[in-house]
Motif scaffolding. Structure first.
Motif, short mmCIF file in Angstrom:
data_model
loop_
_atom_site.label_atom_id
_atom_site.label_comp_id
_atom_site.label_asym_id
_atom_site.label_seq_id
_atom_site.Cartn_x
_atom_site.Cartn_y
_atom_site.Cartn_z
N ILE A 163 47.31 35.47 54.07
CA ILE A 163 46.03 34.67 54.66
C ILE A 163 45.01 35.46 54.02
CG2 ILE A 163 44.61 34.38 56.66
CD1 ILE A 163 47.40 33.94 58.44
N VAL A 164 44.76 36.59 53.75
CA VAL A 164 43.88 37.49 53.13
C VAL A 164 43.80 36.86 51.74
CG1 VAL A 164 42.64 39.72 52.51
CG2 VAL A 164 43.69 39.16 54.64
N ALA A 165 44.79 36.71 50.87
CA ALA A 165 44.96 36.44 49.57
C ALA A 165 44.39 34.92 49.28
CB ALA A 165 46.04 36.76 48.75
N ILE A 166 44.59 34.13 50.33
CA ILE A 166 44.50 32.58 49.98
C ILE A 166 42.89 32.28 49.52
CG2 ILE A 166 44.22 30.08 51.22
CD1 ILE A 166 47.21 31.27 52.27
N PRO A 167 41.92 32.88 50.12
CA PRO A 167 40.51 32.57 49.69
C PRO A 167 40.40 32.81 48.44
CG PRO A 167 40.44 33.37 52.01
CD PRO A 167 41.92 33.74 51.45
N GLY A 168 40.88 33.88 47.84
CA GLY A 168 40.82 34.24 46.51
C GLY A 168 40.93 33.14 45.38
N PHE A 169 42.00 32.31 45.85
CA PHE A 169 41.85 31.13 44.88
C PHE A 169 40.71 30.25 44.54
CE2 PHE A 169 46.27 31.35 46.18
CZ PHE A 169 46.98 31.39 45.19
N ALA A 170 39.82 30.36 45.68
CA ALA A 170 38.31 29.75 45.68
C ALA A 170 37.62 30.32 44.18
CB ALA A 170 37.55 29.83 46.69
N CYS A 171 37.86 31.70 44.06
CA CYS A 171 37.07 32.51 43.21
C CYS A 171 37.53 31.94 41.73
CB CYS A 171 37.53 33.96 42.97
SG CYS A 171 36.71 34.77 44.76
N ILE A 172 38.68 31.27 41.45
CA ILE A 172 39.15 31.03 40.19
C ILE A 172 38.23 29.72 39.61
CG2 ILE A 172 41.03 29.84 38.95
CD1 ILE A 172 43.12 31.21 40.88
N LEU A 229 35.17 29.49 40.78
CA LEU A 229 33.88 29.86 40.62
C LEU A 229 33.55 30.49 39.15
CD1 LEU A 229 33.22 31.49 44.05
CD2 LEU A 229 32.28 29.31 43.23
N VAL A 230 34.55 31.12 38.53
CA VAL A 230 34.46 31.50 37.07
C VAL A 230 33.92 30.46 36.06
CG1 VAL A 230 35.93 32.26 35.20
CG2 VAL A 230 36.24 33.01 37.47
N TRP A 231 34.21 29.06 36.38
CA TRP A 231 33.66 27.97 35.60
C TRP A 231 32.25 27.79 35.70
CZ3 TRP A 231 36.99 27.01 31.77
CH2 TRP A 231 38.11 27.27 32.09
N LEU A 232 31.49 28.22 36.78
CA LEU A 232 30.17 28.14 36.92
C LEU A 232 29.35 29.36 36.21
CD1 LEU A 232 30.06 27.20 40.82
CD2 LEU A 232 30.01 25.76 39.08
N LEU A 233 30.11 30.37 35.70
CA LEU A 233 29.26 31.47 35.04
C LEU A 233 28.83 30.84 33.70
CD1 LEU A 233 31.84 34.40 35.73
CD2 LEU A 233 29.81 34.08 36.75
N PRO A 234 27.52 31.18 33.63
CA PRO A 234 27.02 30.81 32.06
C PRO A 234 27.77 31.34 30.82
CG PRO A 234 25.60 32.55 33.14
CD PRO A 234 26.49 32.33 34.09
N GLU A 235 27.61 30.42 29.87
CA GLU A 235 28.15 30.69 28.56
C GLU A 235 27.15 31.61 27.76
OE1 GLU A 235 30.48 31.49 25.56
OE2 GLU A 235 31.33 30.18 27.16
#
Length: 109
Positions: A86-95, A97-103
């Motif tokens: 259950i603690v690890a499942i929200p980590g999938f949302a971080c994947i 969020l990486v696409w929102l980082l600037p190039e």
């Protein structure tokens, strides 16, 4: 990363558990390199040390919060495997969020 964490805590044991733990540990090193690289490329030289410090502090706070949440979930479910999953499942949302980082390509640092 999170897939192997969940796999490790939800298998019965044997070779698959060992393999998932090795891949989990290797992905942790990969994520650390990715975080360091992104910080050094996104932030200008003047504030790079401050950004690194903030990232480390946020990582420590997240680690401590995860341990507390896992402990509370263990008290509720009496099962470390379920609590860790259950603690690890929200980590999938971080994947995502990486696409929102600037190039940082072609930017002056």
């Amino acid at each position: 990363f999170f897939t192997f964490l969940i796999t490790f805590y939800n298998t019965e044991g044997g070779a698959f558990t060992v393999i998932s733990w090795i891949i989990f540990a290797a992905s942790m090193f990969g994520l650390d390199v990715l975080n360091s690289t992104l910080i050094s490329e996104i932030f200008p030289t003047k504030c790079r040390a401050t950004a690194t410090t903030i990232a480390v502090i946020v990582g420590i706070i997240g680690t401590v919060a995860g341990i507390f949440v896992e402990g509370a979930l263990y008290a509720e479910y009496r099962d470390h495997w379920k609590a860790t999953t259950i603690v690890a499942i929200p980590g999938f949302a971080c994947i995502g969020l990486v696409w929102l980082l600037p190039e940082p390509a072609f930017n002056d640092l």
